[in-house]
Design an enzyme around this catalytic site. Structure first.
Site, PDB file in Angstrom:
ATOM      1  N   ARG A 242     -46.090 -31.694  -4.827  1.00  0.00           N
ATOM      2  CA  ARG A 242     -44.650 -31.929  -4.621  1.00  0.00           C
ATOM      3  C   ARG A 242     -44.217 -31.629  -3.180  1.00  0.00           C
ATOM      4  O   ARG A 242     -43.373 -32.334  -2.621  1.00  0.00           O
ATOM      5  CB  ARG A 242     -43.849 -31.076  -5.608  1.00  0.00           C
ATOM      6  CG  ARG A 242     -42.360 -31.371  -5.579  1.00  0.00           C
ATOM      7  CD  ARG A 242     -41.675 -30.750  -6.773  1.00  0.00           C
ATOM      8  NE  ARG A 242     -40.272 -31.078  -6.841  1.00  0.00           N
ATOM      9  CZ  ARG A 242     -39.297 -30.164  -6.766  1.00  0.00           C
ATOM     10  NH1 ARG A 242     -39.591 -28.882  -6.633  1.00  0.00           N
ATOM     11  NH2 ARG A 242     -38.042 -30.545  -6.853  1.00  0.00           N
TER      12      ARG A 242
ATOM     13  N   HIS B  10     -42.072 -34.071  -0.757  1.00  0.00           N
ATOM     14  CA  HIS B  10     -40.798 -33.676  -0.138  1.00  0.00           C
ATOM     15  C   HIS B  10     -40.898 -33.630   1.385  1.00  0.00           C
ATOM     16  O   HIS B  10     -39.887 -33.705   2.067  1.00  0.00           O
ATOM     17  CB  HIS B  10     -40.327 -32.326  -0.696  1.00  0.00           C
ATOM     18  CG  HIS B  10     -39.764 -32.443  -2.085  1.00  0.00           C
ATOM     19  ND1 HIS B  10     -38.949 -31.483  -2.643  1.00  0.00           N
ATOM     20  CD2 HIS B  10     -39.889 -33.414  -3.021  1.00  0.00           C
ATOM     21  CE1 HIS B  10     -38.605 -31.861  -3.872  1.00  0.00           C
ATOM     22  NE2 HIS B  10     -39.174 -33.018  -4.132  1.00  0.00           N
TER      23      HIS B  10
ATOM     24  N   ASN C 285     -35.036 -28.412  -2.794  1.00  0.00           N
ATOM     25  CA  ASN C 285     -36.092 -27.431  -2.495  1.00  0.00           C
ATOM     26  C   ASN C 285     -35.736 -25.983  -2.830  1.00  0.00           C
ATOM     27  O   ASN C 285     -36.620 -25.183  -3.164  1.00  0.00           O
ATOM     28  CB  ASN C 285     -36.454 -27.501  -1.002  1.00  0.00           C
ATOM     29  CG  ASN C 285     -37.149 -28.804  -0.638  1.00  0.00           C
ATOM     30  OD1 ASN C 285     -37.783 -29.428  -1.503  1.00  0.00           O
ATOM     31  ND2 ASN C 285     -37.029 -29.219   0.606  1.00  0.00           N
TER      32      ASN C 285
ATOM     33  N   HIS D  85     -45.552 -36.157 -12.603  1.00  0.00           N
ATOM     34  CA  HIS D  85     -44.882 -35.263 -13.562  1.00  0.00           C
ATOM     35  C   HIS D  85     -45.724 -35.091 -14.836  1.00  0.00           C
ATOM     36  O   HIS D  85     -45.235 -34.601 -15.838  1.00  0.00           O
ATOM     37  CB  HIS D  85     -43.477 -35.786 -13.897  1.00  0.00           C
ATOM     38  CG  HIS D  85     -42.515 -35.686 -12.744  1.00  0.00           C
ATOM     39  ND1 HIS D  85     -41.240 -36.182 -12.775  1.00  0.00           N
ATOM     40  CD2 HIS D  85     -42.651 -35.126 -11.505  1.00  0.00           C
ATOM     41  CE1 HIS D  85     -40.631 -35.938 -11.612  1.00  0.00           C
ATOM     42  NE2 HIS D  85     -41.481 -35.313 -10.823  1.00  0.00           N
TER      43      HIS D  85
HETATM   44  C1  HEM Z   1     -38.824 -40.424  -8.755  1.00  0.00           C
HETATM   45  C2  HEM Z   1     -38.096 -39.469  -8.276  1.00  0.00           C
HETATM   46  C3  HEM Z   1     -38.356 -38.026  -8.526  1.00  0.00           C
HETATM   47  C4  HEM Z   1     -37.441 -37.108  -8.947  1.00  0.00           C
HETATM   48  C5  HEM Z   1     -35.978 -37.361  -9.228  1.00  0.00           C
HETATM   49  C6  HEM Z   1     -38.120 -35.855  -9.075  1.00  0.00           C
HETATM   50  C7  HEM Z   1     -37.523 -34.673  -9.444  1.00  0.00           C
HETATM   51  C8  HEM Z   1     -38.189 -33.524  -9.755  1.00  0.00           C
HETATM   52  C9  HEM Z   1     -37.574 -32.322 -10.279  1.00  0.00           C
HETATM   53  C10 HEM Z   1     -36.092 -32.149 -10.522  1.00  0.00           C
HETATM   54  C11 HEM Z   1     -38.558 -31.426 -10.513  1.00  0.00           C
HETATM   55  C12 HEM Z   1     -38.382 -30.023 -11.072  1.00  0.00           C
HETATM   56  C13 HEM Z   1     -37.889 -29.104  -9.989  1.00  0.00           C
HETATM   57  C14 HEM Z   1     -37.334 -27.821 -10.533  1.00  0.00           C
HETATM   58  O1  HEM Z   1     -36.654 -27.832 -11.550  1.00  0.00           O
HETATM   59  O2  HEM Z   1     -37.571 -26.759  -9.892  1.00  0.00           O
HETATM   60  C15 HEM Z   1     -39.804 -32.040 -10.120  1.00  0.00           C
HETATM   61  C16 HEM Z   1     -41.032 -31.435 -10.213  1.00  0.00           C
HETATM   62  C17 HEM Z   1     -42.185 -32.004  -9.745  1.00  0.00           C
HETATM   63  N1  HEM Z   1     -42.278 -33.205  -9.063  1.00  0.00           N
HETATM   64 FE1  HEM Z   1     -40.880 -34.627  -8.963  1.00  0.00          FE
HETATM   65  N2  HEM Z   1     -39.433 -36.021  -8.747  1.00  0.00           N
HETATM   66  C18 HEM Z   1     -39.619 -37.326  -8.400  1.00  0.00           C
HETATM   67  C19 HEM Z   1     -40.790 -37.892  -7.945  1.00  0.00           C
HETATM   68  C20 HEM Z   1     -41.920 -37.180  -7.678  1.00  0.00           C
HETATM   69  C21 HEM Z   1     -43.040 -37.661  -6.906  1.00  0.00           C
HETATM   70  C22 HEM Z   1     -43.076 -39.012  -6.198  1.00  0.00           C
HETATM   71  C23 HEM Z   1     -43.973 -36.673  -6.903  1.00  0.00           C
HETATM   72  C24 HEM Z   1     -45.316 -36.617  -6.223  1.00  0.00           C
HETATM   73  C25 HEM Z   1     -45.931 -37.640  -5.727  1.00  0.00           C
HETATM   74  C26 HEM Z   1     -43.445 -35.581  -7.690  1.00  0.00           C
HETATM   75  C27 HEM Z   1     -44.113 -34.428  -7.999  1.00  0.00           C
HETATM   76  C28 HEM Z   1     -43.593 -33.397  -8.738  1.00  0.00           C
HETATM   77  C29 HEM Z   1     -44.383 -32.307  -9.273  1.00  0.00           C
HETATM   78  C30 HEM Z   1     -45.885 -32.207  -9.207  1.00  0.00           C
HETATM   79  C31 HEM Z   1     -43.491 -31.417  -9.874  1.00  0.00           C
HETATM   80  C32 HEM Z   1     -43.815 -30.063 -10.499  1.00  0.00           C
HETATM   81  C33 HEM Z   1     -43.765 -29.003  -9.404  1.00  0.00           C
HETATM   82  C34 HEM Z   1     -44.058 -27.588  -9.829  1.00  0.00           C
HETATM   83  O3  HEM Z   1     -44.377 -27.309 -10.969  1.00  0.00           O
HETATM   84  O4  HEM Z   1     -43.959 -26.705  -8.936  1.00  0.00           O
HETATM   85  N3  HEM Z   1     -42.206 -35.908  -8.120  1.00  0.00           N
HETATM   86  N4  HEM Z   1     -39.556 -33.307  -9.647  1.00  0.00           N
END
Ligand code: HEM
Length: 331
Positions: A66, A70, A98, A197
């Site tokens: 992630r 970002h 973030n 995800h």
């Molecule tokens: C399509 C639009 C996307 C949205 C709106 C989005 C939004 C989010 C949100 C809200 C979270 C949880 C954050 C939290 O509650 O602390 C999250 C987690 C995550 N996102 Fe996305 N995301 C998107 C696309 C992506 C992309 C493109 C990737 C990587 C290529 C990605 C990888 C991840 C990963 C791996 C997590 C888990 C992180 C952790 O456990 O520390 N996401 N994302």
């Protein structure tokens, strides 16, 4: 005399033409062999420290993927997300997407410190992020890919663009797609990359709205399986517990596989931005179905889209610098 001059000019043009071509190719673009001579052990150093960190805590793999995302969505993959605030520049770490959420920075610093010891002033923080994202994917069961390298680090960050350009979990489908298009990514990249995800966590505050009042009408999101919704309400109450953590894929949370897409078919996507990939657009729905049907097709497309994402506006050649430590620009 005139003939020999013409010959000399022609000869020099021909002699130097391939060099010009090479330098244009190699200074402007990233390529996997970039550190082959200057730091051949770079990839091994990154891999072993990522492996150690993920063995300590499996979630770290998700967090590292992630951070690279970002980083890339804010003025390109330039390590800007890693910079701490200074008197004149607020850190991207403080942006809405973030704050209290992005993590893994200490692992990146550990990798960078090891690299500085072995090959001082050679490997950029932006490249460390790209390599760590690839290694994290592989450690959780995804397919590998060759990481194009040669990014330089920025000398600044943008809190404003971090807020504007990183997609939000309550964005509609057209907004999600336009934020990807703005980065040169298409609908295939949007769906495939959202597939990350399949691992990692989200906080209650990132999806609460869906459980209680999705459209301000005191009704939960109708695109969310109602038994899953009531299960989530148990530990994500109407108020408080903002930081409680939930698996983004609660079927196989620790495996990099296509179960995220299967969840979407069952209306069990955790974030609204996940579920709309299946419910709001026909082309996207077809992609979700395709990846849900075939894990290998998903994993291959994910790898290809990660390379594409990693190529967003890199700083190369004399633009940018190789930071000594990732959280601070060189003085
Ligand atoms: C399509 C639009 C996307 C949205 C709106 C989005 C939004 C989010 C949100 C809200 C979270 C949880 C954050 C939290 O509650 O602390 C999250 C987690 C995550 N996102 Fe996305 N995301 C998107 C696309 C992506 C992309 C493109 C990737 C990587 C290529 C990605 C990888 C991840 C990963 C791996 C997590 C888990 C992180 C952790 O456990 O520390 N996401 N994302």
């Amino acid at each position: 005399m005139a003939r020999s001059m013409t010959f000399l000019i022609l000869f020099s043009i021909l002699a130097f033409a391939p060099m010009c071509y090479c330098s244009r190719t190699f200074s402007g673009h990233l390529y996997p062999q970039y550190y082959d001579y200057t730091c051949p052990q770079a990839e091994d150093v990154v891999r072993s420290i990522v492996a150690k960190a993920v063995a300590r805590e499996a979630r770290m793999a998700a967090s590292l993927i992630r951070v690279h995302f970002h980083d890339c969505f804010v003025q390109g993959c330039d390590g800007s997300i890693l910079l701490d605030s200074t008197g004149t520049m607020p850190s991207e770490k403080r942006s809405n997407p973030n704050r209290k959420s992005a993590r893994g920075f200490e692992v990146i610093e550990e990798i960078k410190a090891a690299l500085e010891e072995q090959c001082p002033h050679t490997v950029s923080c932006a490249d460390v992020l790209a390599l760590a994202a690839r290694d994290s994917t592989v450690l959780m069961g995804g397919r590998s890919w060759e990481v194009p390298l040669g990014r330089k680090d920025s000398r600044g960050a943008s809190l404003t663009l971090s807020n504007l350009d990183i997609p939000a979990p309550n964005d509609t489908f057209p907004i999600l797609l336009s934020k990807f298009n703005r980065q040169g990514l298409d609908i295939i990249d949007l769906v495939a990359l959202s597939g990350s995800h399949t691992i990692g966590n989200a906080r209650c505050t990132s999806f609460r709205q869906r459980l209680y009042t999705q459209s301000g009408d005191n009704q939960p999101d109708s695109m969310l399986d109602q038994s899953y919704a009531s299960q989530l309400r148990a530990t994500c109450p109407r108020s408080g517990s903002d930081q409680n953590l939930f698996f983004l894929d609660n079927v196989t949370p620790a495996a990099f596989d296509n179960s995220y897409f299967k969840n979407l078919l069952a209306y069990r996507g955790l974030l609204s931005s996940d579920q709309v990939l299946f419910t709001s657009n026909e082309q996207s729905m077809e992609l979700v179905k395709k990846y849900a049907e075939d894990n290998e097709v998903f994993l291959q497309q994910f790898a290809a889209s990660m390379v594409k994402m990693g190529n967003i506006s890199p700083l190369t050649g004399s633009r940018g610098e190789i930071r000594k430590i990732c959280r601070k620009i060189n003085s």
